[in-house]
Design an enzyme around this catalytic site. Sequence first.
Site, PDB file in Angstrom:
ATOM      1  CB  THR A   1      -0.883   0.013   1.269  1.00  0.00           C
ATOM      2  OG1 THR A   1      -1.430   1.313   1.446  1.00  0.00           O
ATOM      3  CG2 THR A   1      -0.088  -0.325   2.521  1.00  0.00           C
TER       4      THR A   1
ATOM      5  CE1 TYR B   1      -3.588  -2.037   5.450  1.00  0.00           C
ATOM      6  CE2 TYR B   1      -3.197   0.206   4.690  1.00  0.00           C
ATOM      7  CZ  TYR B   1      -3.455  -1.129   4.413  1.00  0.00           C
ATOM      8  OH  TYR B   1      -3.564  -1.545   3.112  1.00  0.00           O
TER       9      TYR B   1
END
Length: 324
Positions: free
Chosen positions: A117, A141
Site C-alpha cells: 500500500t 496499518y
Amino acid sequence: MRKIFVTGGAGYIGSHIVKALGEKGYDVLTYDNLSSGNEWAVLYGKLFIGDLADKDAVRKAIQDFKPDAVMHFAASIVVPESVKKPLKYYRNNTVNTLNLLDIMEEEGLSKFIFSSTAAVYGIPESIPVNEDMLMNPINPYGTSKMMAECILEDLSSAYDDFRYVSLRYFNVAGADYQGRIGQAYRESTHLITRALKTAKGEFEKLQIFGTDYTTPDGTCIRDYIHVDDLADAHLSAVEYLIQGGKSDIFNCGYGHGYSVREVVETARKVTGIDFQTEETGRREGDPVVLIADSSKIKRVLKWQPRYDDLEYIIKTAWEWEKKR
Ligand code: UDP
C-alpha cells in the site's frame, strides 16, 4: 496450466485478481476466512474457507494444490481501526504473512506477490512518490505492511531462489465492468464508495474532510486506480516472476490525481443525483497529496492501464452499488 494460490481472493481486490487470473486460464485456489469477503465473489477456481492464522490448514491447502506462485491479499485494511487495535494489524498483516512464508519455505515455493500500500510512505517528502523513497508509515496499518515488506526483502537477499513482487496500491476504486463483483464491505469508508452510498440515500450527506489544504480547491488529492487495471498489474507481476524476473517493488497508480471536490462533482454527474455534502474538519493522518510515480511498473512490467478515467471508475462503481 499455471496454478496460483490466492489468499483473500473473496475480498474486493482479491476477487478482481481471481477473475483476471481465471479469464487468462490460470488455475486458482482462493484461501479466505470470509471475514470481509464473500463466497459469491470468487468467480473462478475453488474456495478453501480457512484462516491464515491456522498454519496447518494453510499447509494442507498448499500441499494439495501445489501452486506455482502465491498471491497474498488477505489482510486487515481499516486505518482508524489499526490505530485502536494495533495488535490485530500486526497479527493479521505481519505475523500471518510470516506464517505463509514459513509454509512456502517448507513446501519449496519461491514466487510471491504481496499486496502492499501507499500507506507505507506515510506523508511523502515529495510528489509523485517513487519506490525508492523512504518508508515512513504513520499508522499501524502502514507499519504492519512495511514490516512484511522488510521480511520479504531480507528473505530474497538470503535465498537466491526466493523472489517476490510487492505492489503498492494507491486509491483503488471501481468495479467489474459486468457488475459481477465490487466493493461489498459494508463498513467501507472510502470516498467513492461513501459518495455513491450517499447518492443512493444510505447517508444523508457526504462529509468532506478538510477544505483548507494547500491544493487548488482546498481538498486532498489522490491517485484513483481502477481495480481491473490493478488486476492487470498483478497478472504482469506473476508472469514476470514466472519468467525469472528478480524481486522488486512497484507503485500501482496512474500518476495523476483528483481532489475530493472533483470526485464529488464527477459522482454527481455520473449518478445524476445532486447529493448533499458537508464540509468538516480535516481527518487525522491524511496526506495532502498522494500521487504515484508509476513509470517503473510501466517500464519493467510493461503494464498499460486501460481505465485511466475517473468517470469510468465511478460509473462501474455506481452500476455495482445500485445493484446492492
Ligand atoms: N474523504 C472525504 N470524505 C469521506 C471519505 C474520504 O472527504 O467520506 C477524503 C479523505 O479525507 C481523503 C480522500 O477523501 O482525502 C480519500 O480518502 P479514502 O478514505 O477514500 O482513501 P485514503 O486516501 O485515505 O486511502
